[in-house]
Each structure stands twice: as structure tokens, then as C-alpha cells.
Design an enzyme around this catalytic site. Sequence first.
Site, mmCIF file in Angstrom:
data_model
loop_
_atom_site.group_PDB
_atom_site.id
_atom_site.type_symbol
_atom_site.label_atom_id
_atom_site.label_comp_id
_atom_site.label_asym_id
_atom_site.label_seq_id
_atom_site.Cartn_x
_atom_site.Cartn_y
_atom_site.Cartn_z
ATOM 1 N N GLN A 95 -26.482 -8.508 -4.655
ATOM 2 C CA GLN A 95 -25.895 -7.265 -5.161
ATOM 3 C C GLN A 95 -24.380 -7.397 -5.183
ATOM 4 O O GLN A 95 -23.696 -6.545 -5.723
ATOM 5 C CB GLN A 95 -26.253 -6.097 -4.234
ATOM 6 C CG GLN A 95 -27.725 -5.804 -4.137
ATOM 7 C CD GLN A 95 -27.977 -4.781 -3.029
ATOM 8 O OE1 GLN A 95 -27.819 -3.593 -3.224
ATOM 9 N NE2 GLN A 95 -28.369 -5.255 -1.869
ATOM 10 N N ASN A 96 -23.871 -8.451 -4.563
ATOM 11 C CA ASN A 96 -22.415 -8.583 -4.433
ATOM 12 C C ASN A 96 -21.776 -8.962 -5.755
ATOM 13 O O ASN A 96 -22.337 -9.721 -6.534
ATOM 14 C CB ASN A 96 -22.072 -9.641 -3.373
ATOM 15 C CG ASN A 96 -22.491 -9.189 -1.995
ATOM 16 O OD1 ASN A 96 -22.810 -8.025 -1.801
ATOM 17 N ND2 ASN A 96 -22.485 -10.098 -1.037
ATOM 18 N N HIS A 113 -25.541 -6.791 -9.899
ATOM 19 C CA HIS A 113 -24.542 -5.734 -10.123
ATOM 20 C C HIS A 113 -23.281 -6.267 -10.796
ATOM 21 O O HIS A 113 -22.231 -5.626 -10.735
ATOM 22 C CB HIS A 113 -24.195 -5.039 -8.801
ATOM 23 C CG HIS A 113 -25.327 -4.183 -8.309
ATOM 24 N ND1 HIS A 113 -25.458 -3.786 -7.005
ATOM 25 C CD2 HIS A 113 -26.392 -3.663 -8.962
ATOM 26 C CE1 HIS A 113 -26.564 -3.049 -6.876
ATOM 27 N NE2 HIS A 113 -27.151 -2.974 -8.048
ATOM 28 N N CYS A 139 -8.131 -4.904 -24.120
ATOM 29 C CA CYS A 139 -8.980 -6.026 -24.539
ATOM 30 C C CYS A 139 -8.110 -7.084 -25.216
ATOM 31 O O CYS A 139 -7.380 -6.768 -26.160
ATOM 32 C CB CYS A 139 -10.061 -5.526 -25.501
ATOM 33 S SG CYS A 139 -10.959 -6.884 -26.293
ATOM 34 N N LEU A 215 -26.667 -5.705 10.554
ATOM 35 C CA LEU A 215 -26.029 -5.480 11.855
ATOM 36 C C LEU A 215 -26.878 -4.569 12.725
ATOM 37 O O LEU A 215 -26.950 -4.727 13.935
ATOM 38 C CB LEU A 215 -24.647 -4.857 11.685
ATOM 39 C CG LEU A 215 -23.487 -5.766 11.311
ATOM 40 C CD1 LEU A 215 -22.191 -4.988 11.383
ATOM 41 C CD2 LEU A 215 -23.431 -7.015 12.161
#
Length: 249
Positions: A95-96, A113, A139, A215
Amino acid sequence: MYIEDKLEEKIIIFTGAGLSSESGISTFRYSNGLWENYNIEDVCTESTWMRNFELVHKFYNERRSQLSSVEPNAAHYKIAELEKKYGDKLIVITQNIDDLLERAGVKNVLHVHGELTKMYCVECYHKWDQGYKDSDGICPKCGEKTARPNVVFFGGAAPMYKYMKRAFFKINHKDSKMIVIGTLGNVVPVQSYIGTIVKSEWVKNVKGKTFLNNLERSEYLSENLFDEIFYGKATEAIDGIDSFLAQED
Ligand code: NAD
């Protein structure tokens, strides 16, 4: 045909922001809805990003600059080592939006993502590699102020999800394994994928094995769905991952 014939034995590593936190990139929801002191809704929402154009670009410019100053950690390097060992049998999904897995040497990463270092124009659909440089939102091809980072915003399309879901189905093979590292499980609902696919009751006795590293306990991830759980730092989960992968059944 019996459904198991269509399944392949695979290992999936599915990662979230926790994988990169020991490299110095902060996680997301985990820090009270703020991402590096910005409101997530202001900088990550499909319906408002144009309205917040300057703020959005300021935020992603800062993220790129930060990314250029950090390094992959031992958990990223471990995943690269596993890719060398298992080859095509291993599927790495993240997802990073950072590029720390690639910089650690991982060749095939499915970024569900998007990627921080890539941009595109919503006007002419030109795509380019921005690297770690600032963007003014213009752009480089059509000259319009219609550029955006190639990241998935809330409420926006996530075209890579179809490949992620296809990969998750492969894990239903009895010898497949899935390792989840550093995600609360509320952005991508990994609990529902594991519950309905990986640990599905549709086919008896054809279930992959699952390993979780975070964690601490997440309210979005039922512990019942994981065969092994390690609550601690990703860089300290490495030995547990090795022994999980070494298990025959
Ligand atoms: P999250 O911030 O919602 O949750 C982080 C999870 O990682 C928590 O469960 C926490 O226990 C765990 N964690 C924190 N430090 C850890 C460590 N050292 N070792 C192991 N686990 C650790 O993250 P999410 O579920 O991935 O959702 C965040 C969303 O925000 C993602 O969609 C992602 O695209 C985006 N995001 C990306 C980055 C990045 O690219 N590095 C950083 C922040 C947010």
C-alpha cells in the site's frame, strides 16, 4: 475440475506504512488521522484535491524530498532476499507509495496505491517520472496546471486492486502463505480478504497459512485469521518470517 487444480502455491507479502516507519517515514491513521501534521482529508481526497491544489503539491513535494533522504531498512532488504530465493512464487504487494522496496532491490512490487515519484496530467494523461524533485503542478507536456501525483486518493479509482484480488485468490492453495506487515487493515480491508478468500470455508481444507506483524493489535484485523502473530518492529519480525516460511504444513 476440482477448484484446487486452478490454484497455485504462492507466497504473498502484503505491506503497509509500518514497513517503512523504521526508515523514518511516519505511518498514517496510526497518528490520529494526521500524516506528517497534515489532515489526510485535505491532501488525499479525490473530490477536493483540485480545490486544495497548492497544499496538495506542497504536501507531496515534501514527501518526495523526505523520501530522497531516507534509506530502506532491514525488513525491506529481507523482502528483496526472499524475492531472490523464491522468484515468481513470491508476490510483493504494498500500500506504500514510497520506493524503499525497489531501492532495497525488490524487482516486482505491486503498488496498489500508486507511487510518489510518478506523476500524471489529468488533462492530457501524460505520465512521467518526477523522481524526488518538486512539482509546481504544471504538466510538462500540455503546460496546464493539471498535474497530480500518481497516488490513489480516497474516493478515487484504484486500478491495481484487481491484480491484488487475483493474487489473494492464489493463496487459497493449502501450501500457500501470506505475510502481512505494518498495516492497520482499514484502508485495504485485508481482514475481509483473508476471511473470505485465504481462509475461505468454500473449499474445505484448502487454506493458506497467514502471518501478521504489526506493532500492536488492530481493531480491523481479527487475530483468529492469523496462524502466527508477531507484535513488534518489522525489522525484528525477520526471524519469525523465516521460520514461518520454513514450515512444511
Ligand atoms: P497505518 O498508518 O494505518 O497503520 C500502520 C500500521 O503499521 C499499524 O498497524 C502499526 O502497528 C504498524 N507499525 C508501525 N510501525 C511498525 C513497525 N516498525 N513494524 C511493524 N509494524 C509497524 O498504515 P496502512 O494500514 O498502511 O494505511 C496507510 C495508508 O497510507 C496506505 O494506504 C498508504 O498508501 C499510505 N501511507 C503510505 C506511507 C508510505 O508510503 N511509506 C506512509 C504513510 C501512509
